[in-house]
Design a protein around this motif. Structure first.
Motif, mmCIF file in Angstrom:
data_model
loop_
_atom_site.group_PDB
_atom_site.id
_atom_site.type_symbol
_atom_site.label_atom_id
_atom_site.label_comp_id
_atom_site.label_asym_id
_atom_site.label_seq_id
_atom_site.Cartn_x
_atom_site.Cartn_y
_atom_site.Cartn_z
ATOM 1 N N CYS A 1 4.442 6.270 4.817
ATOM 2 C CA CYS A 1 4.352 6.812 6.172
ATOM 3 C C CYS A 1 5.264 6.055 7.127
ATOM 4 N N ILE A 2 5.399 4.750 6.930
ATOM 5 C CA ILE A 2 6.261 4.008 7.850
ATOM 6 C C ILE A 2 7.719 4.398 7.640
ATOM 7 N N THR B 1 0.821 3.583 3.205
ATOM 8 C CA THR B 1 1.305 2.917 4.416
ATOM 9 C C THR B 1 2.824 2.826 4.411
ATOM 10 N N ASP C 1 -2.954 1.954 9.023
ATOM 11 C CA ASP C 1 -2.020 0.928 9.508
ATOM 12 C C ASP C 1 -0.750 1.571 10.047
ATOM 13 N N ALA C 2 -0.279 2.578 9.329
ATOM 14 C CA ALA C 2 0.921 3.277 9.790
ATOM 15 C C ALA C 2 0.644 3.971 11.123
ATOM 16 N N ALA D 1 -3.434 6.640 6.197
ATOM 17 C CA ALA D 1 -2.677 5.394 6.331
ATOM 18 C C ALA D 1 -2.896 4.826 7.727
ATOM 19 N N ASP E 1 0.836 -1.190 0.000
ATOM 20 C CA ASP E 1 0.000 0.000 0.000
ATOM 21 C C ASP E 1 0.879 1.251 0.000
#
Lengths: 507, 643
Positions: free
Chosen positions: B223-224, B220, B282-283, B280, B217
């Motif tokens: 951002c991580i 995600t 998840d992040a 995002a 993604d």
């Protein structure tokens, strides 16, 4: 040849200066003094002359400018053809600028055969400038190979104790590549009927031949860059060369390889470029990580900087072969930046070498105490070398990695680890030399920078900051040329792909 | 005006740095401190204009990088977020400048110190006013540089040098992630301007990119990668190891850089990039877990340290964890609120600790202090104020911000939110415990320093105390004043466009409606922590030793900071050095040179000898060789024709 032949003048003016030095007669110390002054003035005038190139350069067009064309060997359609575009412009400037500094840096450290030394440097300048201006393959080859001769002499005569081994190694490596490149140039001549560079750059060579020619040129340029694994001549050559020799070696000679890739390999062999890109990426990344690690283990200042040069040039080759605007402009800028920063670092080493005659890192320590100006200068160039934003080292490296990420995330990922390693080895070097307590008496007695040395470093610091804060002055003139080059490569690659695809698919 | 705020410190740094010798110590102090005080006043005006009255905007300076596709400008982006940061940075920095006049009075290189401090401030201001990723990175690495220079300020101390290099290199590891994040942003959006990227973010949701061969993604992974940068700068777990060592620097540096401003850059980044992180989720979850874990990890370590500055350093690390998990549950405004209050009370605590160290003739080990509270009463009171604010006791500054964070974490209603809440409450207990452990060990009990030191204990000069008083005012009132604006009813018109929170993520709004017990729990934990500290160190001083003996494994684990340094040393540092040496000697020496030039040389020498032997001088040998040559050539020619 309607206009003023400014390129020829910039190329051959140093030779005239060299001739003047050669006819000097009299007591040795007077000859030495006059030789220094003549060399300084000649190189200064040449440098100013080359600034006019920058001022008069039209950044809007990708065409070659200040072109000069004269028949030379018309029977073989070999011509004296000179001209520069936005890419070569800065290499000419770099060469003329660094020569001035080299003369200044050798002012007191060279005491034997001063006359011959200055002649060698001026001849070297002619050959370097000529090489970056040459638009004929044979002419280029002559300058390109000619550069080796004065360099060989500078290392061999004014070098350190192992100078013979070093110059031999240097010669062996570069000779191998040169022979292959000459063969390739002959093949190009046979194929196209001319050695005119702009013609050859627009010529579509058969794909099979492209690969062979690419490899032949690659053999020569890879040694010059130098790429891993043909880099081992560089540390030895640097260690043995006198300071000014290292400056030219790192500042200009290494750029000949990168310049060669941009000027010849990409436009002439676009399909082969695509074919060999994975190989180049691999070698570049190995160079970045491998030599950064090796730099970490060095105990000799010059060797450490030499290895860091290989890593930085790995960034350059990576950027060139991304064939993206960011990557290519970044690579050229990185070459300019490295030309200035690594030259400056060798000068920085030269300063303490002149005083203590050792390059052994462990012999120093605590210089911040008695040489604060030196510590400041060293810090500035160390930071540029690790690519701190705001210095020249950042912009090129950043653009290359940015461009690389667009074409290959793995390559970018691995190459970016180099930024961690470079911080480690440079800070470690700085700590051992400048920080800590002074333990030795001879180190304590060392004097801070002299006015002459400050005069040499000041313009370098200005340039480093200028390129870091306002790189537009450098990026703008090269933009049209780089865009043109990319278009040439991509359209040729597209055409080649269409040929290989079955007709049905095309329709 | 904003240009002046940002560039005054730079001008001052250049003047003090390059002409320090002519200005003298006093001149350098006047130039830098004066510039910073002016900048702070101007920042107040800017804050009023931008945050309260809403006259934000972007001041474009000039082109930085332009390659055709990529265009980056030097510019100052002024919105509420950057205005808050301008205010915090200049106020704390100017106070630290004033304090340093007293604290560093006996140092040899005062101009250099003052220049570094101002230079740092400039980079920090460039960071917070950036309107694109590259300028942010410029400030980011710049503050890292100044941190390096200031940690290693006393360059003749080997430990200071080691700590400086460690700080820079560990931060470079974080910046490695940050750079890759920037590259990914450019690949996805084709721009590095915040406005263009933020506007494009909603359309990218659900897109994937190829990263290291995986289809992932897009937002995600981006951002991580950016988060790794934030973790490095803000000393989150895993990349935190440099922060405690950074205490080798002079104490004003610890207060300014390693507590109030630079280390909060990661939190600032999360808030600044909220329009990206919001898409995002998840992040964001990763952010929350990292933050919650750091909060508890650092607090446990801080509990057993004996160096007064290290205790506060771990406390900083822990508080940064709070800010991180606040951002992770989309409570960015609460994170920045805590950033601001923390800047005041943590700078106060550090400078207070500096005042103690000053009084104790440079001693930093709390085991050699004690019994001095009557001798330095002002410092003592100020340390109390700082600790009360840190522990979140009503109605000190930390109470408002920390409680909002914890309530928001609970109100987010997610698993990671509840995890963060639990970690945060437990960490609040530990925070109160180690804060009063510090106070009691430092000021109370029997004096443990030798006679000579005790004889010299004295209150710090006024030039050091006044800045503390200013910061103490902030530590008392900043929370109550800021509450309504930052996280209360007025928050929407205060923040405007500066922070984006999707309506379904509005944890700060929900934080005002959590059950009473959820709001009270952190306070109960804090009071319990204080009580425990009093019990263990005031009334029954034998308890800590017994506990340490009984739970020796745990104690050593905590005392050695969870063995992170040992782990990294064994797994990364040593192998890399061994590899480096091996590649040099074996790779370059044996393999490349062996088979390359040296090998060729020896082979050539061998060949030459053999070639020499070939020249026998006998005519028939030559004739025979020629004949063979002709045969070979003719047969090759025929074969080619035939083929």
């Amino acid at each position: 040849m309607s206009s003023f032949p400014i390129l020829s003048l910039a190329t051959f003016l140093p030779l005239i200066g060299a001739a003047f030095i050669l006819i000097l007669r009299g007591a040795p110390d007077i000859v030495a003094r006059n030789a220094r002054w003549i060399a300084l003035w000649t190189s200064l005038i040449t440098c100013v002359l080359s600034l006019f190139l920058w001022a008069g350069f039209d950044p809007a067009t990708p065409e070659f400018q200040f072109v000069e064309h004269a028949d030379w060997l018309p029977a073989f359609s070999i011509a004296y053809h000179m001209g520069i575009d936005g890419i070569s412009l800065f290499f000419v400037l770099l060469s003329t600028f660094l020569t001035v500094l080299c003369v200044g840096a050798s002012w007191v450290s060279i005491t034997v055969r001063v006359k011959e030394y200055m002649v060698a440097f001026l001849v070297l300048e002619t050959l370097m400038v000529g090489m970056f201006c040459a638009l004929d393959l044979i002419l280029f080859y002559m300058f390109f190979e000619g550069v080796l001769i004065p360099m060989f002499l500078i290392i061999g005569i004014w070098g350190g104790p192992r100078r013979v081994y070093a110059s031999f190694k240097f010669f062996l490596y570069t000779l191998l590549g040169s022979v292959l490149m000459l063969l390739a140039i002959l093949a190009i001549y046979v194929q196209t009927g001319t050695t005119d560079l702009p013609t050859a750059m627009a010529y579509d060579f058969p794909v099979g031949l492209q690969k062979w020619l690419f490899l032949a040129f690659f053999a020569s340029f890879a040694v010059k860059v130098p790429m891993w694994p043909v880099h081992t001549w560089l540390p030895d050559a640097h260690v043995e060369a006198p300071t000014a020799g290292s400056v030219i070696l790192a500042g200009v000679l290494l750029k000949m390889g990168g310049y060669g890739f941009v000027r010849f390999s990409l436009p002439m062999f676009p399909v082969a470029t695509e074919y060999f890109t994975p190989l180049i990426f691999t070698l570049s990344i190995v160079a970045i990580i491998y030599t950064s690690l090796v730099a970490l283990a060095q105990e000799d200042m010059k060797k450490l900087i030499a290895y860091s040069s290989v890593a930085h040039m790995g960034i350059v080759t990576l950027g060139i072969f991304t064939v993206t605007e960011e990557g290519l402009q970044g690579a050229v800028l990185q070459m300019l930046s490295h030309g200035i920063v690594s030259s400056a670092l060798f000068l920085v080493v030269g300063v303490v070498y002149d005083r203590l005659h050792t390059r052994d890192i462990a012999r120093y320590g605590g210089l911040a105490d008695n040489m604060p100006k030196y510590a400041f200068v060293f810090m500035a160039f160390m930071l540029a070398s690790v690519g701190l934003p705001g210095t020249s080292g950042f912009v090129g490296e950043f653009l290359v990695l940015l461009g690389t990420f667009q074409v290959n995330t793995w390559a970018a990922f691995l190459a970016t680890t180099g930024t961690i390693l470079s911080a480690a080895y440079m800070l470690y070097l700085y700590r051992r030399v400048v920080f800590g307590k002074i333990t030795r008496e001879d180190v304590r007695r060392m004097l801070d920078l002299s006015p002459r040395e400050i005069a040499i470093f000041a313009p370098l610091i200005v340039l480093v900051l200028w390129m870091g804060i306002y790189p537009a002055s450098f990026l703008k003139p090269m933009q049209a040329s780089v865009a043109n080059l990319i278009e040439r490569v991509e359209s040729a690659q597209k055409a080649a792909h269409l040929e290989t695809v079955p007709r049905v698919a095309v329709r | 005006m904003s240009i002046l705020v940002v560039f005054l410190p730079l001008v001052a740094a250049i003047i003090a740095g390059l002409f320090g010798r002519f200005l003298g110590d006093r001149g350098a102090q006047v130039v830098t401190t004066g510039a910073l005080l002016i900048a702070a006043v101007l920042a107040c005006v800017t804050f009023f204009n931008v945050a309260i009255q809403g006259h934000g905007g972007t001041v474009d300076l000039f082109t930085w990088i332009d390659t055709g596709e990529l265009q980056v400008h030097w510019a100052l982006r002024l919105d509420t977020l950057s205005a808050v940061m301008l205010l915090v940075v200049t106020v704390v920095s100017s106070m630290v400048h004033v304090y340093s006049i007293g604290y560093m009075a006996h140092d040899h290189s005062i101009p250099r110190f003052m220049a570094y401090l101002s230079f740092f401030t400039f980079f920090m201001l460039m960071l917070v006013t950036a309107d694109n990723f590259v300028q942010m990175f410029f400030g980011w690495e710049g503050v890292g540089l100044c941190s390096y220079l200031l940690i290693g300020f006393w360059y003749d101390r080997p430990t200071a040098n080691a700590a400086a290099i460690k700080a820079f290199v560990v931060n470079r590891v974080g910046d490695f992630g940050f750079s890759l994040g920037i590259f990914a942003v450019f690949m996805i959006f084709g721009s590095l301007q915040f406005d263009a990227v933020f506007a494009g973010a909603p359309d990218i949701v659900g897109n994937t990119i190829d990263f290291l061969g995986w289809q992932v993604d897009a937002l995600t992974v981006t951002c991580i990668l950016l988060l790794i940068g934030a973790m490095g700068k803000s000393a989150q777990i895993g990349l935190h190891t440099w922060l405690p060592d950074a205490m080798e620097g002079p104490t004003p540096v610890s207060a300014l850089i390693h507590a109030a401003t630079m280390v909060t850059a990661g939190v600032f980044m999360l808030a600044r990039l909220s329009p990206l992180f919001e898409y995002a989720p998840d992040a964001l979850a990763v952010v929350a877990v990292v933050g919650g874990t750091t909060a508890i990890f650092a607090a446990t370590v801080g509990m057993v340290q004996n160096d007064i500055k290290r205790v506060i350093a771990y406390s900083t690390c822990s508080q940064l964890g709070y800010m991180f998990f606040a951002a992770g549950v989309s409570a960015y405004s609460a994170a920045i609120f805590h950033l601001m209050t923390h800047a005041f009370f943590k700078a106060l605590l550090f400078l207070g600790a500096g005042s103690v160290i000053h009084a104790m003739s440079g001693e930093q080990d709390m085991r050699k202090m004690g019994g001095i509270w009557r001798m330095i009463p002002v410092t003592y009171v100020l340390m109390w104020i700082g600790s009360l604010a840190l522990a979140g006791i009503p109605w000190f500054a930390g109470y408002f911000s920390k409680d909002t964070i914890l309530e928001a974490a609970w109100a987010a209603g997610t698993g990671v939110g509840h995890y963060s809440y639990a970690m945060g409450v437990f960490a609040a207990f530990l925070t109160a415990f180690y804060s009063w452990r510090l106070i009691i060990m430092t000021f109370h009990g029997a004096p443990r320093a030798d006679h000579e030191v005790m004889h010299h204990v004295h209150e710090s000069p006024k030039v050091m105390l006044w800045p503390l008083v200013v910061l103490a005012l902030g530590a008392i009132f900043a929370g109550a004043i800021g509450f309504e604006y930052f996280v209360g009813e007025d928050r929407a018109e205060f923040w405007r466009e500066a922070i984006l929170v999707l309506p379904e993520h509005d944890s700060v709004g929900a934080a005002h409606h959590v059950p009473a017990i959820i709001s009270l729990l952190p306070l109960i934990a804090a009071v319990l922590g204080i009580a425990t500290a009093y019990l263990c160190y005031m009334f029954r001083p034998e308890i800590p030793a017994i506990m340490a003996r009984r739970f020796r494994g745990i104690y050593l684990f905590l005392l050695n900071k969870w063995y992170f340094d040992e782990l990294y040393d064994a797994m990364i540092v040593r192998p890399v050095l061994a590899l480096a040496y091996g590649l040099w000697k074996k790779g370059d020496g044996t393999v490349i040179d062996g088979f390359g030039p040296d090998g060729i040389a020896s082979v050539t020498r061998g060949l030459a000898v053999r070639a020499g032997r070939l020249q026998t001088g006998y005519l028939y040998h030559y004739a025979f060789a020629i004949l063979i040559g002709v045969v070979v050539m003719v047969s090759w020619y025929l074969l080619r024709i035939g083929g």
